[in-house]
Scaffold this motif. Structure first.
Motif, PDB file in Angstrom:
ATOM      1  N   ASN A 638      30.621  44.205  34.971  1.00 29.97           N
ATOM      2  CA  ASN A 638      30.933  45.500  35.588  1.00 29.97           C
ATOM      3  C   ASN A 638      31.562  46.459  34.583  1.00 29.97           C
ATOM      4  O   ASN A 638      32.632  47.003  34.811  1.00 29.97           O
ATOM      5  CB  ASN A 638      31.868  45.305  36.782  1.00 29.97           C
ATOM      6  CG  ASN A 638      31.164  44.648  37.946  1.00 29.97           C
ATOM      7  OD1 ASN A 638      30.009  44.950  38.214  1.00 29.97           O
ATOM      8  ND2 ASN A 638      31.852  43.738  38.618  1.00 29.97           N
ATOM      9  N   SER A 708      27.846  45.390  42.437  1.00 27.60           N
ATOM     10  CA  SER A 708      27.370  44.476  43.487  1.00 27.60           C
ATOM     11  C   SER A 708      26.017  44.935  44.011  1.00 27.60           C
ATOM     12  O   SER A 708      25.652  46.105  43.896  1.00 27.60           O
ATOM     13  CB  SER A 708      28.386  44.412  44.621  1.00 27.60           C
ATOM     14  OG  SER A 708      28.684  45.718  45.072  1.00 27.60           O
ATOM     15  N   ALA A 710      22.902  44.838  47.162  1.00 27.59           N
ATOM     16  CA  ALA A 710      22.405  44.567  48.515  1.00 27.59           C
ATOM     17  C   ALA A 710      20.890  44.557  48.437  1.00 27.59           C
ATOM     18  O   ALA A 710      20.292  45.345  47.696  1.00 27.59           O
ATOM     19  CB  ALA A 710      22.883  45.635  49.480  1.00 27.59           C
ATOM     20  N   LYS A 731      31.201  39.979  56.445  1.00 26.98           N
ATOM     21  CA  LYS A 731      32.203  41.021  56.158  1.00 26.98           C
ATOM     22  C   LYS A 731      33.120  41.192  57.379  1.00 26.98           C
ATOM     23  O   LYS A 731      32.697  40.969  58.511  1.00 26.98           O
ATOM     24  CB  LYS A 731      31.514  42.363  55.859  1.00 26.98           C
ATOM     25  CG  LYS A 731      30.674  42.360  54.597  1.00 26.98           C
ATOM     26  CD  LYS A 731      31.536  42.490  53.362  1.00 26.98           C
ATOM     27  CE  LYS A 731      30.692  42.584  52.094  1.00 26.98           C
ATOM     28  NZ  LYS A 731      31.525  42.658  50.905  1.00 26.98           N
ATOM     29  N   SER A 785      27.250  46.233  53.968  1.00 27.28           N
ATOM     30  CA  SER A 785      27.820  45.485  52.839  1.00 27.28           C
ATOM     31  C   SER A 785      28.507  46.399  51.826  1.00 27.28           C
ATOM     32  O   SER A 785      29.339  45.953  51.035  1.00 27.28           O
ATOM     33  CB  SER A 785      26.734  44.661  52.141  1.00 27.28           C
ATOM     34  OG  SER A 785      25.793  45.518  51.526  1.00 27.28           O
ATOM     35  N   THR A 787      27.660  48.059  48.961  1.00 29.17           N
ATOM     36  CA  THR A 787      27.581  47.622  47.563  1.00 29.17           C
ATOM     37  C   THR A 787      27.269  48.805  46.646  1.00 29.17           C
ATOM     38  O   THR A 787      27.098  49.936  47.093  1.00 29.17           O
ATOM     39  CB  THR A 787      26.500  46.534  47.404  1.00 29.17           C
ATOM     40  OG1 THR A 787      25.259  47.051  47.872  1.00 29.17           O
ATOM     41  CG2 THR A 787      26.861  45.285  48.185  1.00 29.17           C
ATOM     42  N   ASP A 788      27.160  48.512  45.352  1.00 28.82           N
ATOM     43  CA  ASP A 788      26.912  49.576  44.361  1.00 28.82           C
ATOM     44  C   ASP A 788      25.426  49.858  44.199  1.00 28.82           C
ATOM     45  O   ASP A 788      25.026  50.980  43.911  1.00 28.82           O
ATOM     46  CB  ASP A 788      27.495  49.151  43.000  1.00 28.82           C
ATOM     47  CG  ASP A 788      28.976  48.868  43.096  1.00 28.82           C
ATOM     48  OD1 ASP A 788      29.678  49.657  43.740  1.00 28.82           O
ATOM     49  OD2 ASP A 788      29.425  47.837  42.552  1.00 28.82           O
ATOM     50  N   TYR A 790      21.368  49.131  45.680  1.00 22.05           N
ATOM     51  CA  TYR A 790      20.537  48.731  46.829  1.00 22.05           C
ATOM     52  C   TYR A 790      19.110  48.534  46.357  1.00 22.05           C
ATOM     53  O   TYR A 790      18.479  49.460  45.819  1.00 22.05           O
ATOM     54  CB  TYR A 790      20.597  49.809  47.926  1.00 22.05           C
ATOM     55  CG  TYR A 790      21.934  49.869  48.630  1.00 22.05           C
ATOM     56  CD1 TYR A 790      22.133  49.231  49.841  1.00 22.05           C
ATOM     57  CD2 TYR A 790      23.012  50.546  48.050  1.00 22.05           C
ATOM     58  CE1 TYR A 790      23.378  49.262  50.469  1.00 22.05           C
ATOM     59  CE2 TYR A 790      24.254  50.580  48.672  1.00 22.05           C
ATOM     60  CZ  TYR A 790      24.419  49.932  49.878  1.00 22.05           C
ATOM     61  OH  TYR A 790      25.645  49.955  50.498  1.00 22.05           O
ATOM     62  N   LYS A 821      24.878  56.270  45.656  1.00 26.58           N
ATOM     63  CA  LYS A 821      24.657  54.860  45.322  1.00 26.58           C
ATOM     64  C   LYS A 821      23.340  54.738  44.569  1.00 26.58           C
ATOM     65  O   LYS A 821      22.434  55.563  44.730  1.00 26.58           O
ATOM     66  CB  LYS A 821      24.578  53.998  46.587  1.00 26.58           C
ATOM     67  CG  LYS A 821      25.794  54.099  47.497  1.00 26.58           C
ATOM     68  CD  LYS A 821      26.900  53.157  47.074  1.00 26.58           C
ATOM     69  CE  LYS A 821      28.019  53.129  48.103  1.00 26.58           C
ATOM     70  NZ  LYS A 821      29.102  52.230  47.739  1.00 26.58           N
ATOM     71  N   TYR A1183      23.322  38.658  48.030  1.00 24.02           N
ATOM     72  CA  TYR A1183      24.587  39.129  48.594  1.00 24.02           C
ATOM     73  C   TYR A1183      25.779  38.303  48.120  1.00 24.02           C
ATOM     74  O   TYR A1183      26.916  38.573  48.518  1.00 24.02           O
ATOM     75  CB  TYR A1183      24.528  39.085  50.124  1.00 24.02           C
ATOM     76  CG  TYR A1183      23.756  40.231  50.739  1.00 24.02           C
ATOM     77  CD1 TYR A1183      24.375  41.445  51.026  1.00 24.02           C
ATOM     78  CD2 TYR A1183      22.410  40.102  51.035  1.00 24.02           C
ATOM     79  CE1 TYR A1183      23.673  42.495  51.599  1.00 24.02           C
ATOM     80  CE2 TYR A1183      21.686  41.145  51.615  1.00 24.02           C
ATOM     81  CZ  TYR A1183      22.325  42.344  51.892  1.00 24.02           C
ATOM     82  OH  TYR A1183      21.626  43.375  52.452  1.00 24.02           O
TER      83      TYR A1183
END
Length: 1257
Positions: A638, A708, A710, A731, A785, A787-788, A790, A821, A1183
């Motif tokens: 990251n 992250s 998805a 979650k 979710s 996330t960063d 998709y 995103k 995930y």
């Protein structure tokens, strides 16, 4: 001993001890052997026990009153012993010198009592609630003190006054204190502080059970009583012991398996660098949360993720199993060794008993002592045997848990190439049938060394009685070994073949159940039924061949003891005229031959189990050795960068041996941008998404993902859980965020239609949702979710055109919720392309063009060609339809339509608008003006809560779609037995029972004939009738063998297989003819469990159990008949013994039956969950939910073992009590033989007692 005791105190006096009606032991013997025996035991055991306590600290127990009393008594005993020492010194000072034994024994006893007192406190500090070591010590002390107790009373009664008053007083004080210690030792201490027993709502009482309770399995009685009063339910089951849980057993096996893999790889010239990886801890999910939190022990989820090349030698899974579970199994082996030794005590006691009945004028207490010694030896043997079985069964259970856990973890990380060779059906078979084979083997694995040991000991003792004639019997056994070896080799070959057919059948059944809707729509049930039955017929043909071999093997080894005894007796009486076969030789030899029966019977079965387990071992080892996905193929650091997804010169393939599917992939996706991936069918769009997830083999290049992920797959993966749980996916629930997600994904109106709203249970693979609904749930999961990045693999193809437009606008597009995103969208919807940031065009696995919509149009390349392939007329038609729908939306809420317009799965977007409009009209007519009165819903992620419909539904009880698997309660209905008998054939069933009776009658006849033969010795007619005696004995034995062979062939090879065939056919027909609703409410795993484990039970286990029951029934009947006929007084004790037997089995049957049902019911969810996991493994990995799913699987396995473990213990509980009845039969048969010795010949005494001894075998 003369130095210690002096001349006045002899060590042994035969006339005082044996040849008298009032026996007593000399004082020297009492002061030395009887006093020292408990002390020697404690000092020998103490070092080992202290080492064990040091290694196993269970916690700290607060000092209780009971503990204080035990300690005080221990100190008082020490004082009593030292009083004797000081008194001896006092006598010495006053000129009364005593022998050294009066100094040594109190000193040794005093030191031992101090040691015992120290152990009482040390055990408390180490958390021991009940001490077996000290219980045995105090028991030996009391036992050894009983003789002096009686002797001193006899001395007082024969003398006018006590000569040595102080020692007399101190001894009885000592005896009273030792008895108090023994009584206190029977009660438990309180549990250690902070132990699981204190916190667990329903702990297993084994952990807190006392030594006596554990030895006799008395702690299980509470469940037996509860099971008798009412049918047991899951809530009644005790918590699983921690040592047997998945979180302990699976990591233990994995650690050893890793070592084996490292060892195997180290032999390769280029050893692998990465051996294993610990996936990151995940958050709580809906199932794990119920088990007490989702974060699991990192050790528990260590999974091999090695990227090595194939090593020249495969790692040994067997060695890993031995290292992980061998030490615990060895304790059971120790019990088995003790049991084997004790087994040979009773034949020696029988010899002494027959000898006693021959002699005249000997004291009666000899016979009574022998009778009670036989009882105690048999009872001790019972306890040893059942503790051996307990350790073996628990080891087998642990192995099964570990194997299932290992297979599950492996299945989550194997490569796509490995999935080709291991289908879901095969892996389910690994978890059910193959893991079961290990359990079956481990139960009797000790027979591998125990059987030869018992055979050698039996032959040694036989040589003592019959001399070299035994060699004839040995020759018969040696001749049978190659015969059995050939059968074992052939059985192994058939076993491999049968497992292949079984795999094929389960694989086909899995495909049928997955595609049952298509199957029924095309009316293909019969053709697929014939396919399954064709495979089943091949499987049955192999089973029939195995049954033929099994019949020959059973006949050979069951007849082996008789053949050995026949040849031995025949040779013995014919080689020398002086050799007389009397009762002592015949029946002691016969009891030894009966001991031989068990190892000779078990050895082929163990060999057969080893053969089957070796096949299973090879299959499991092969699966666990499959290549795994490389976790380092995608770099996931990251670090701050402008690009979220980067692929540099990537080349990817699905399998190492296959040609690359993607070539020269160079992609850099800026952070927060929307990239559309387009291209013709089969150009590699989905493969690119898989490559980014690390699902493909990276041949060369670099892949980097920052943040992250998805993932929404092309075919939506839905769990068998509630709609809410499918969206939350582990979650934590946030209502405002959740409502926003539902609205964005156009799911809000669907909740109004579903019976339980968002708490409606969704069937396996989302069977009660339409294709569009499934895809929107998948999108909702990705959105929730948060996330960063998709990765969206064509998510809009399954939904209707206007819904696709809504989702793109509100979710994916530049103004959607996901703006900001990074999104990579695989799509065929060309209408959305102008709104994306960049477009990547793929042609034949390569990136052809990349740029914005306008840039690619100007280039007039592959993208322009792609657009031209779509008919302009279709585009215009679609746009016009969309306009009509947009106008209509002013009157009708869009989402009300969306629920009804996605009911057809995977329909093309083209011309969808017309169909939507027609369906829309039908909705208007059905729902009337109610829809018109609703306000127009705003297309935004509003902050208001849409909870009104839910609140209205709350009072109603939500009906579960997938009902929990139910089990029958109460006794097994007579109809079930009759159905099986009907499948076997009513006439055949009667014939089989009759043949068992004939076989038993032949066995009785042979033994009665032997009894008459031995009586010839007393009338000196031995040589006159030898040929006739041997001939008739041989004829009866051969008749027994022939009847057994006919019975086996009729029973196993014909009737039982016929029943198995009919049962499977009816099961298959019943499932295929079931309505579609049945498949929507029944998990696939539950049905696969019926077709795999339960069919295997009908094929193999039920015939075995019927055989065992029939043999036991007829044999017990024989024993009761013979004992009652020879000693009619035996009938007096038969009635109370039968009442006790009836009382015990009533408790056992009710409890055991229900435990078996609960175990069977709890087994299905393991396979259902596994099948579901395999299907969605890519989503789970994407995930990062790997850990949670492993934990869910472990919880389901542990839930299954919670009912299996009490089932094991119930068998031990019953075994100890039923064999206690058998031991009582031995006792009374021997007692009545002693009482009636004047009326019974030695041959009849031998026949009666030797038959009684066989009850426990």
């Amino acid at each position: 001993m003369e130095r210690l005791c002096g001349q006045k105190l002899p060590f042994w006096v035969a006339n005082q001890t044996l040849h008298t009606d009032r026996p007593d032991l000399p004082e020297c013997f009492q002061l030395s052997v009887l006093s020292w025996l408990p002390c020697i035991y404690l000092w020998i055991v103490c070092p080992v026990y202290l080492f064990y306590l040091k290694k196993n600290n269970r916690g700290y127990i607060m000092m209780s009153i009971k503990n204080r009393v035990k300690t005080v008594i221990g100190l008082l005993l020490w004082i009593v012993c030292w009083t004797d020492v000081f008194y001896t010194f006092h006598e010495l000072r006053h000129g009364h010198s005593q022998p050294p034994i009066y100094f040594v024994t109190p000193l040794v006893l005093g030191m031992t009592m101090l040691l015992a007192t120290f152990l009482i406190q040390f055990e408390r500090l180490r958390g021991v609630q009940s001490s077996g070591v000290l219980f045995i010590f105090w028991f030996l002390c009391v036992l050894c003190a009983i003789v002096p107790f009686r002797s001193k009373i006899l001395q007082v009664s024969s003398q006018s006054e006590v000569s040595d008053k102080l020692r007399f007083t101190t001894f009885y004080f000592y005896f009273s204190l030792v008895v108090c210690e023994l009584i206190l030792c029977c009660f438990n201490e309180r549990p250690p502080l902070f132990s699981s027993v204190v916190t667990d709502p329903n702990p297993c009482p084994e952990a807190t059970a006392g030594f006596l309770s554990r030895m006799t399995f008395w702690w299980f009685t509470s469940m037996a009583i509860k099971g008798y009063k009412m049918p047991l339910e899951t809530k009644d089951l005790w918590s699983l012991n921690e040592r047997d849980s998945s979180k302990v057993t699976v990591p233990k096996l994995f650690r050893e398996w890793e070592k084996e893999q490292v060892k195997a790889n180290s032999q390769h010239s280029q050893p692998s660098q990465a051996v294993y990886s610990k996936p990151p801890a995940s958050t709580t999910n809906h199932v794990a949360g119920e088990g007490g939190g989702g974060e699991s022990n990192p050790e528990e989820v260590e999974v091999l993720l090695s990227s090595q090349k194939a090593a020249p030698r495969q790692p040994s899974f067997l060695r890993a199993l031995i290292k992980a579970f061998g030490p615990y199994f060895l304790i059971g082996s120790g019990f088995k060794l003790l049991q084997d030794m004790i087994t040979f005590v009773n034949p020696q006691l029988l010899r002494m008993l027959i000898s006693f009945t021959k002699q005249k004028g000997v004291p009666d207490w000899w016979g009574y002592t022998l009778a009670f010694l036989m009882f105690f030896a048999a009872f001790l043997q019972t306890l040893m045997l059942h503790h051996h079985f307990q350790y073996c069964f628990v080891t087998g259970m642990n192995v099964r848990t570990a194997v299932i856990g290992a297979i599950y973890r492996k299945a989550l990380v194997i490569t796509n190439a490995a999935k080709r060779s291991s289908t879901v059906g095969e892996i389910v078979n690994l978890m059910s049938v193959d893991a079961q084979r290990f359990m079956d083997l481990i139960t009797f694995l000790n027979m591998l060394w125990s059987a030869p040991l018992q055979i050698m000991l039996a032959l040694y003792f036989l040589c003592q009685y019959l001399g070299a004639s035994v060699l004839a019997g040995v020759a018969v056994m040696i001749m049978l070994i190659p015969f059995n070896a050939v059968i074992a080799m052939k059985t192994r070959a058939y076993q491999v073949e049968q497992m292949q057919y079984k795999d094929s059948r389960i694989k086909l059944m899995n495909e049928i159940l997955n595609g049952i809707k298509v199957l029924k729509l095309y009316a293909w049930e019969n053709s697929f039924k014939e396919k399954v039955l064709a495979i089943r017929q091949k499987e049955l043909n192999v089973l029939r061949k195995t049954a033929y071999l099994g019949a020959l093997s059973t006949m050979a080894w069951t007849s082996a003891p008789f053949l050995v005894s026949l040849t031995t007796f025949a040779v013995y009486v014919t080689v020398d005229e002086n050799n007389v076969l009397d009762a002592e030789k015949a029946f002691v030899s016969l009891s030894l031959f009966n001991i031989l029966r068990f190892p000779l019977n078990m050895l082929p079965q163990v060999i057969s189990s080893i053969v089957q387990a070796s096949v299973s071992l090879k299959r499991i080892q092969g699966f666990l050795s499959h290549d795994e996905l490389d976790p380092n193929s995608v770099e996931r650091k990251n670090t701050a960068t402008d690009f979220s997804v980067t692929v540099v010169n990537g080349k990817f393939t699905w399998a190492k041996e296959d040609p690359p599917v993607l070539h020269s992939i160079n992609v850099m996706v800026p952070q927060g941008s929307l990239l559309a991936v387009v291209g013709h069918v089969g150009c590699g769009k989905s493969s690119l998404i898989s490559a980014l997830l690390g699902e493909m083999e990276k041949v060369e290049g670099e892949v980097s993902i920052r943040g992250s992920v998805a993932y929404v797959p092309q075919q939506a993966w839905i769990q068998n859980a509630t709609l809410r749980d499918n969206i939350l996916f582990g979650k934590p629930y946030n209502e405002q965020k959740y409502r926003c997600v539902l609205e964005t994904c156009a799911l809000t109106p669907d909740l109004e239609v579903l019976p339980g709203g968002d708490l409606t249970e969704i069937g396996e693979k989302g069977i009660n949702l339409s294709g569009g609904q499934r895809q929107r749930v998948s999108l909702a999961r990705a959105l929730y979710s948060d996330t960063d990045i998709y990765l969206l693999d064509d998510p809009l193809s399954a939904v209707d055109a206007h819904v696709a437009k809504h989702i793109f606008d509100k979710l994916i597009g530049p103004e959607g919720v996901l703006k900001g995103k990074t999104r990579i969208l695989v799509t065929h919807g060309i209408s959305f392309l102008p709104q994306v940031d960049n477009i990547m065009v793929m042609v034949e696995g390569r990136v052809s063009e990349m740029g914005s919509y306008q840039e690619l149009l100007k280039q007039n390349g592959a993208f322009a060609e792609f657009l031209r392939n779509y008919s302009l007329e279709d585009i215009i038609e679609e746009e016009e339809a969309s306009e009509d729908l947009i106008e209509d939306e002013e009157l009708y809420p869009e989402d009300a339509l969306s629920n009804h317009t996605d009911m057809v799965d995977n329909e093309p977007v083209i011309n969808e608008a017309k169909r939507n409009f027609i369906r829309q009209i039908s909705i208007i007519s059905a729902e009337g003006e109610n829809l018109r009165s609703r306000s127009v819903r705003k297309h935004s992620c509003s902050q208001r809560k849409h909870s009104e419909p839910q609140e209205k539904k709350k009072p109603q009880e939500v009906e579960k779609l997938i009902q929990a698997e139910t089990s029958e309660t109460g006794r097994v209905k007579t109809k079930v037995y009759l159905e099986y008998a009907k499948a076997v054939g009513p006439l055949l069933s009667v014939v089989i029972c009759f043949l068992y009776g004939c076989q038993s009658a032949a066995a009785i006849g042979a033994n009665i004939w032997l009894s008459q033969w031995t009586n010839d010795a007393s009338t000196n007619q031995t040589q006159e009738n030898v040929n006739m005696r041997v001939g008739v004995y041989a004829a009866l034995g051969i008749a027994q063998g022939v009847l057994l062979l006919v019975n086996c062939l009729l029973c196993r090879a014909y009737s039982m297989l016929r029943a198995a065939e009919l049962t499977h056919r009816n099961l298959l027909q019943g499932v295929l003819r079931a309505p579609q609703a049945f498949f929507e409410t029944t998990p696939t795993g539950r049905l696969l469990n019926r077709f795999s484990k339960d069919v295997d039970t009908i094929d193999s286990h039920i015939p075995d159990n019927i055989d065992i029951w029939m043999r036991t029934f007829w044999y017990t009947l024989n024993v009761l008949l013979i004992c009652s006929a020879l000693t009619p007084m035996f009938l007096i004790v038969v009635a109370p013994l039968m009442v006790f037997y009836w009382w015990v089995q009533r408790f056992y049957v009710a409890t055991s039956r229900q435990l078996k049902r609960l175990e069977s019911v709890s087994r299905s969810p393991i396979y259902s969950h596994f099948s579901e996991t395999i299907t969605g493994s890519s989503v789970i990995r994407a995930y990062g939910r790997h850990n949670s799913f492993v934990l869910m699987s472990d919880l389901k396995v542990d839930e299954n073992q919670k009912s299996y473990y009490p089932g094991i213990v119930s068998n031990r509980w019953l075994g100890v009590r039923i064999e206690f009845i058998g031991n009582c039969i031995v006792l009374f048969a021997a007692l009545f033989a002693v009482i009636g010795k004047d009326n019974l010949s030695p041959g009849l005494v031998g026949l009666s007692v030797s038959y009684a001894l066989q009850v426990d075998y």
